[in-house]
Design a protein around this motif. Structure first.
Motif, PDB file in Angstrom:
ATOM      1  N   ALA A   1       0.837  -1.190   0.000  1.00  0.00           N
ATOM      2  CA  ALA A   1       0.000   0.000   0.000  1.00  0.00           C
ATOM      3  C   ALA A   1       0.871   1.239   0.000  1.00  0.00           C
ATOM      4  N   VAL A   2       0.303   2.353  -0.486  1.00  0.00           N
ATOM      5  CA  VAL A   2       0.960   3.659  -0.454  1.00  0.00           C
ATOM      6  C   VAL A   2       0.584   4.322   0.859  1.00  0.00           C
ATOM      7  N   VAL A   3       1.577   4.714   1.646  1.00  0.00           N
ATOM      8  CA  VAL A   3       1.307   5.291   2.958  1.00  0.00           C
ATOM      9  C   VAL A   3       1.959   6.658   3.091  1.00  0.00           C
ATOM     10  N   TYR A   4       1.302   7.515   3.859  1.00  0.00           N
ATOM     11  CA  TYR A   4       1.867   8.825   4.202  1.00  0.00           C
ATOM     12  C   TYR A   4       2.968   8.610   5.235  1.00  0.00           C
ATOM     13  N   GLU A   5       4.152   9.193   5.002  1.00  0.00           N
ATOM     14  CA  GLU A   5       5.266   9.049   5.937  1.00  0.00           C
ATOM     15  C   GLU A   5       5.611  10.355   6.631  1.00  0.00           C
ATOM     16  N   ASP A   6       5.624  11.444   5.879  1.00  0.00           N
ATOM     17  CA  ASP A   6       5.953  12.758   6.434  1.00  0.00           C
ATOM     18  C   ASP A   6       5.579  13.784   5.372  1.00  0.00           C
ATOM     19  N   VAL A   7       5.780  15.053   5.679  1.00  0.00           N
ATOM     20  CA  VAL A   7       5.435  16.103   4.721  1.00  0.00           C
ATOM     21  C   VAL A   7       6.177  15.864   3.413  1.00  0.00           C
ATOM     22  N   ARG A   8       5.413  15.744   2.326  1.00  0.00           N
ATOM     23  CA  ARG A   8       5.906  15.513   0.968  1.00  0.00           C
ATOM     24  C   ARG A   8       6.714  14.218   0.850  1.00  0.00           C
ATOM     25  N   THR A   9       6.327  13.233   1.630  1.00  0.00           N
ATOM     26  CA  THR A   9       6.981  11.922   1.547  1.00  0.00           C
ATOM     27  C   THR A   9       5.937  10.826   1.690  1.00  0.00           C
TER      28      THR A   9
ATOM     29  N   GLY B   1       1.837   6.593   8.345  1.00  0.00           N
ATOM     30  CA  GLY B   1       1.294   5.248   8.252  1.00  0.00           C
ATOM     31  C   GLY B   1      -0.099   5.185   7.658  1.00  0.00           C
ATOM     32  N   LEU B   2      -0.743   6.343   7.471  1.00  0.00           N
ATOM     33  CA  LEU B   2      -2.068   6.358   6.855  1.00  0.00           C
ATOM     34  C   LEU B   2      -1.984   5.825   5.432  1.00  0.00           C
ATOM     35  N   VAL B   3      -2.779   4.800   5.122  1.00  0.00           N
ATOM     36  CA  VAL B   3      -2.865   4.302   3.755  1.00  0.00           C
ATOM     37  C   VAL B   3      -3.715   5.276   2.952  1.00  0.00           C
TER      38      VAL B   3
ATOM     39  N   TYR C   1     -12.424   6.982   2.628  1.00  0.00           N
ATOM     40  CA  TYR C   1     -11.252   6.114   2.664  1.00  0.00           C
ATOM     41  C   TYR C   1      -9.961   6.941   2.620  1.00  0.00           C
ATOM     42  N   GLY C   2      -8.978   6.541   3.418  1.00  0.00           N
ATOM     43  CA  GLY C   2      -7.645   7.107   3.325  1.00  0.00           C
ATOM     44  C   GLY C   2      -7.587   8.609   3.449  1.00  0.00           C
ATOM     45  N   TYR C   3      -8.344   9.166   4.384  1.00  0.00           N
ATOM     46  CA  TYR C   3      -8.570  10.604   4.420  1.00  0.00           C
ATOM     47  C   TYR C   3      -8.444  11.073   5.866  1.00  0.00           C
ATOM     48  N   ALA C   4      -7.483  11.949   6.157  1.00  0.00           N
ATOM     49  CA  ALA C   4      -7.254  12.406   7.524  1.00  0.00           C
ATOM     50  C   ALA C   4      -8.514  13.037   8.110  1.00  0.00           C
ATOM     51  N   GLY C   5      -8.889  12.577   9.318  1.00  0.00           N
ATOM     52  CA  GLY C   5     -10.028  13.146  10.003  1.00  0.00           C
ATOM     53  C   GLY C   5     -11.366  12.665   9.519  1.00  0.00           C
ATOM     54  N   MET C   6     -11.392  11.681   8.619  1.00  0.00           N
ATOM     55  CA  MET C   6     -12.661  11.213   8.055  1.00  0.00           C
ATOM     56  C   MET C   6     -12.909   9.740   8.352  1.00  0.00           C
ATOM     57  N   GLY C   7     -12.464   9.316   9.529  1.00  0.00           N
ATOM     58  CA  GLY C   7     -12.754   7.958   9.956  1.00  0.00           C
ATOM     59  C   GLY C   7     -11.560   7.031   9.907  1.00  0.00           C
ATOM     60  N   PRO C   8     -11.728   5.792  10.378  1.00  0.00           N
ATOM     61  CA  PRO C   8     -10.618   4.852  10.518  1.00  0.00           C
ATOM     62  C   PRO C   8     -10.364   3.991   9.289  1.00  0.00           C
ATOM     63  N   TYR C   9     -10.909   4.366   8.156  1.00  0.00           N
ATOM     64  CA  TYR C   9     -10.902   3.488   6.989  1.00  0.00           C
ATOM     65  C   TYR C   9      -9.626   3.659   6.173  1.00  0.00           C
TER      66      TYR C   9
ATOM     67  N   ALA D   1       4.377   5.401  -7.138  1.00  0.00           N
ATOM     68  CA  ALA D   1       3.619   6.402  -6.397  1.00  0.00           C
ATOM     69  C   ALA D   1       4.477   7.543  -5.844  1.00  0.00           C
ATOM     70  N   PRO D   2       5.621   7.293  -5.193  1.00  0.00           N
ATOM     71  CA  PRO D   2       6.398   8.418  -4.660  1.00  0.00           C
ATOM     72  C   PRO D   2       6.792   9.438  -5.728  1.00  0.00           C
ATOM     73  N   GLU D   3       7.201   8.946  -6.890  1.00  0.00           N
ATOM     74  CA  GLU D   3       7.588   9.864  -7.967  1.00  0.00           C
ATOM     75  C   GLU D   3       6.374  10.587  -8.535  1.00  0.00           C
ATOM     76  N   LEU D   4       5.268   9.883  -8.721  1.00  0.00           N
ATOM     77  CA  LEU D   4       4.072  10.519  -9.273  1.00  0.00           C
ATOM     78  C   LEU D   4       3.509  11.564  -8.315  1.00  0.00           C
ATOM     79  N   TYR D   5       3.526  11.270  -7.017  1.00  0.00           N
ATOM     80  CA  TYR D   5       3.097  12.275  -6.041  1.00  0.00           C
ATOM     81  C   TYR D   5       3.950  13.532  -6.154  1.00  0.00           C
ATOM     82  N   GLN D   6       5.250  13.359  -6.255  1.00  0.00           N
ATOM     83  CA  GLN D   6       6.148  14.511  -6.335  1.00  0.00           C
ATOM     84  C   GLN D   6       5.885  15.330  -7.587  1.00  0.00           C
ATOM     85  N   ARG D   7       5.747  14.677  -8.715  1.00  0.00           N
ATOM     86  CA  ARG D   7       5.518  15.392  -9.974  1.00  0.00           C
ATOM     87  C   ARG D   7       4.142  16.041 -10.004  1.00  0.00           C
TER      88      ARG D   7
END
Length: 391
Positions: free
Chosen positions: A3-11, A54-56, A115-123, A370-376
């Motif tokens: 899965a793609v997970v949030y690690e830190d700001v812009r990472t 760790g948020l997916v 899904y996968g959305y900060a503050g919008m539940g545990p999903y 995903a990491p490269e596409l997020y950055q671009r």
């Protein structure tokens, strides 16, 4: 599963996480075949919304049902389904009124969940191999065909992007045949708002942005691109309307009937493009909209900006030109997309050949990309407008 997970700001990273499973008798387990990146994912990626490491991530899935709980009645393994961003129970007081994005049961803290959305539940999110879908009978929409076919990009956009664009144009702005429309923002939602307005019979649709790839795509779908690097977009649109020739007796209606804000709080300040100005679009919209027109706010405005621009605070209030809007008698509408009001209609437009929203998809990749596409995507580089991951 991966899965793609949030690690830190812009990472973001691609990690092994526990497999999604059927946890309740009303659940389905979906094997994801396509999962799109969204501008809202960037709000989390940029640290603006308080996402926890760790948020997916991801809330735009298309896939094939792999397993269902014993209470699921209309969804079966092997079905190809699209899953709306805002999950809902289907039976609470809000869902019964068709207001699925404000479901009262999906999240303990308040109305609505995603899904996968900060503050919008545990999903957990959908940029993963597998996705658990609660209340599967309500949340899974069957689509025809096979994974990877000619409609893969069209159908994945039914999870959020096309639905949100249609919601902005049809419900919030109320676009009707013959209307003149301006959409601020040429990202995915802006482009699909413009596309939806054209499908609904708008006479002309302008799309305002400063990114060449987005302006080119706006022209490709039939909108009139307006590059605000070349000057005040309101004046550019008024000049174009005048050149086209205003109908007899409508010389005081040189603006547009409907405006869509598809930018939100991260709008660029036209005078200082390197800085943000959250009220830039609403100020321009108030100047441009004709008397008794409507403004649709589809862009995100959070309660708190946890990574504010220089000189701002996390609690900064948006200053809106209420006097101008009141004097013109303008309707201003906000609101999350009540996905299931539209998904069946838009699916059928795609199947019939009347709509091909996948035209706005520009990039594809695997989870590893995903990491490269997020950055671009975040930097608006290399023509990335809409990217789709294939786990």
């Amino acid at each position: 599963m991966r899965a793609v997970v949030y690690e830190d700001v812009r990472t973001v990273g691609v990690r092994e996480v526990p497999d999604a499973t059927v946890e309740a008798e009303t659940d389905a387990l979906v094997r994801v075949t396509s999962s799109a990146l969204c501008g809202t994912d960037l709000h989390m990626y940029d640290g603006r919304t308080g996402a926890d490491p760790g948020l997916v991530l991801g809330h735009e899935p298309l896939g094939v049902v792999e397993q269902v709980g014993r209470a699921v009645q209309t969804v079966r393994p092997g079905m190809r389904v699209v899953v709306p961003t805002h999950l809902f129970c289907g039976t609470c007081a809000m869902c019964a009124r068709g207001l699925s994005a404000a479901c009262l049961r999906a999240r303990a803290e308040g109305p609505g969940a995603a899904y996968g959305y900060a503050g919008m539940g545990p999903y957990r999110g959908a940029q993963a191999d597998l996705l658990r879908v609660p209340w599967a009978d309500a949340n899974c929409l069957q689509v025809p065909g096979e994974p990877g076919d000619a409609h893969e990009d069209d159908f994945v956009l039914l999870a959020d992007a096309f639905v949100t664009g249609w919601h902005a144009a049809a419900t919030l702005a109320g676009v009707e045949p013959g209307d003149t429309v301006a959409v601020f923002g040429g990202g995915t939602i802006g482009l699909l708002s413009a596309y939806s307005a054209l499908l609904r019979g708008a006479r002309v649709v302008y799309c305002v942005d400063r990114v060449d790839a987005r302006l080119d795509k706006a022209g490709e779908i039939g909108a009139v691109p307006i590059d605000f690097r070349r000057g005040d977009p309101v004046e550019q649109i008024r000049e174009d309307r005048a050149r086209a020739g205003l109908p007899l007796g409508e010389d005081k209606l040189g603006g547009v009937d409907k405006v869509v804000d598809a930018v939100g709080f991260q709008a660029a300040d036209r005078e200082r493009p390197e800085q943000e100005r959250p009220d830039q679009v609403i100020a321009d919209a108030a100047r441009l909209v004709n008397p008794t027109g409507a403004i649709a706010v589809a862009g995100v405005y959070p309660d708190k900006d946890l990574h504010p621009r220089p000189g701002a605070t996390t609690h900064e209030d948006l200053v809106a030109p209420w006097g101008t809007l009141f004097g013109k008698g303008v309707a201003v509408r906000f609101g999350r997309t009540h996905d299931r009001r539209y998904t069946r209609l838009l699916r059928d437009l795609v199947v019939s050949g009347r709509a091909r929203p996948g035209v706005i998809v520009t990039h594809h990749g695997s989870l590893d990309d995903a990491p490269e596409l997020y950055q671009r995507f975040d930097r608006r580089e290399d023509g990335v407008i809409k990217a789709v991951l294939h786990p």
